[in-house]
Structures are given as structure tokens and as C-alpha cells.
Design a protein around this motif. Sequence first.
Motif, mmCIF file in Angstrom:
data_model
loop_
_atom_site.group_PDB
_atom_site.id
_atom_site.type_symbol
_atom_site.label_atom_id
_atom_site.label_comp_id
_atom_site.label_asym_id
_atom_site.label_seq_id
_atom_site.Cartn_x
_atom_site.Cartn_y
_atom_site.Cartn_z
ATOM 1 N N ARG A 129 0.273 4.203 0.319
ATOM 2 C CA ARG A 129 -0.088 5.253 1.269
ATOM 3 C C ARG A 129 0.740 5.154 2.546
ATOM 4 N NH1 ARG A 129 -6.451 4.011 1.304
ATOM 5 N NH2 ARG A 129 -5.529 1.922 1.539
ATOM 6 N N ALA A 173 -6.178 2.623 5.043
ATOM 7 C CA ALA A 173 -4.910 1.905 4.896
ATOM 8 C C ALA A 173 -4.635 1.010 6.096
ATOM 9 C CB ALA A 173 -3.769 2.905 4.707
ATOM 10 N N ASP A 185 0.855 -1.186 0.000
ATOM 11 C CA ASP A 185 0.000 0.000 0.000
ATOM 12 C C ASP A 185 0.891 1.236 0.000
ATOM 13 O OD1 ASP A 185 -1.824 2.053 0.530
ATOM 14 O OD2 ASP A 185 -3.076 0.743 1.767
ATOM 15 N N ALA A 228 1.606 6.308 7.855
ATOM 16 C CA ALA A 228 1.255 6.807 6.527
ATOM 17 C C ALA A 228 2.101 8.024 6.167
ATOM 18 C CB ALA A 228 -0.223 7.176 6.480
#
Length: 241
Positions: free
Chosen positions: A42, A163, A40, A151
Motif C-alpha cells: 500500500r 499502513a 507493505d 501511500a
Amino acid sequence: MRLTLAVHSISQMDFGSKTQLEGTRLQIYVEELRRCILQDRRLQSVDLEIARPGESCRAGYVFDIIEPRAKEPGLGADFPGILGPVTPVGQGVTHVLRGAAVTVVDGGQPGGELGYESRRGGVSKILEMSGEAAKRSSYSDLQHLVMVPRAHPDIERHAVLNALRVASCRAAVFLAQTALSQLPDSTLDFELESPKSGNGNLPRVAYIGQIHGHQHGTESDEHILYGANTRGMMPTPLHPN
């Protein structure tokens, strides 16, 4: 529709050079798990620790605690609507690591050391592994993989929460997949005849449950039911499995 939970008991969790399940000992290769979580974009980093019963350990603020589970290949998606497509999963075989937990700590909650009270009136949640508080918790006797995903600073708060949800589910599946090729310690079967078949000895009952109160509102990417935020959702029948 028949669902079988293949239960594997976990009594020990450690970091090691390979992710594998040996008897009741779960070994985790940290770098492999980190790569899985940081798919991910993010997220810029993730801290990983293990918390064991009786240790002088406190973790918080807790975003969620998830039991590691993974479906047998070809028998449905893992966490449909979050990691995979929306599809029925109340059938086939799901492997469960009983005694283990993925605990996600929200390191970006507003409020910091002063504590955090959510917009929905909830308060921050703390995991205690020893002491008087641990005696009153159903989670203190589990082996916890504690994750602190971080993040990128320019990511909006609602996207950060999304997330965290994805990261928690990915880690849960990653751990449970160690059990796919192994025989479980026990199994639990859930099977329910369809309403059409009927059972003359049982009354016909429908349970109506409100899964979310819309007076609080939801974010566009908030996972409430099968990955949806429930906005505009009509009354929906769900199979108990």
C-alpha cells in the motif's frame, strides 16, 4: 507470569552502512530499513530522517511515537495483532531501546498547511526538538527516527492509517532487534501472582477501564486492542503485564 524488560540506553543515532548497536550508538542502514517498511504494497515510498535533541527541527503532523522494542525469539510475537498473531506477550524478555523513538509523520492528512482537526475533535500534533516548546515536551530529549510513509493515491484513507500503524511497528522492531545479542544496561522485572494464589496482605481490586468511546466509531481495520477495532467486544480481563 514474569516479564523482563532488557533496557539498552541510546545516546546517539546515525545513518551508516550497517544497522547495528555499538554501546549507546544506534546506526541505521537506510536502504535495509526502507525495504522492511515497503513490504507493505500500500506504500509507494518512505522518507527517513533523524532528529536529535537541541536541533532546530520541527516534524509534523505526528501520527505516533513508538519506543523501539523487540521480543527474544521464541518468547512471543512483536506487537501481537498488528505484526504477529494475537498471543500473550507479558512474559519472557523484551529488549527496549531507551532514549530512541520511531516517529511517524502522516504526510497524507487532509488540511495540509492549514492544519488538521480530526473527526474525533483532536488537533494535529507537532514534534519540536528545540526552543520553548521542546522544554515542555517529554519527547524532545529522545533520538528520533522520523518516518514519512507515502501511500499510493488510490488507497482509501482508513487503509492508509492502517499502513502507517504497521510501518511504525515494523520500524520499531527493526531497530530493537539490534540489541538481541547484547547485554542490557539494566533490567526491569514485572511479576504478578495469579489471583488464585492470593495475598492476604493485599485487597482484591478490579480496575474497569474504557479503552475506546464508541460514540466516535472505528474503522474496520483500525488497531485499538490487540489489532481489533473493539466493535462488539465483550468485557475482557487483561493481565497487567
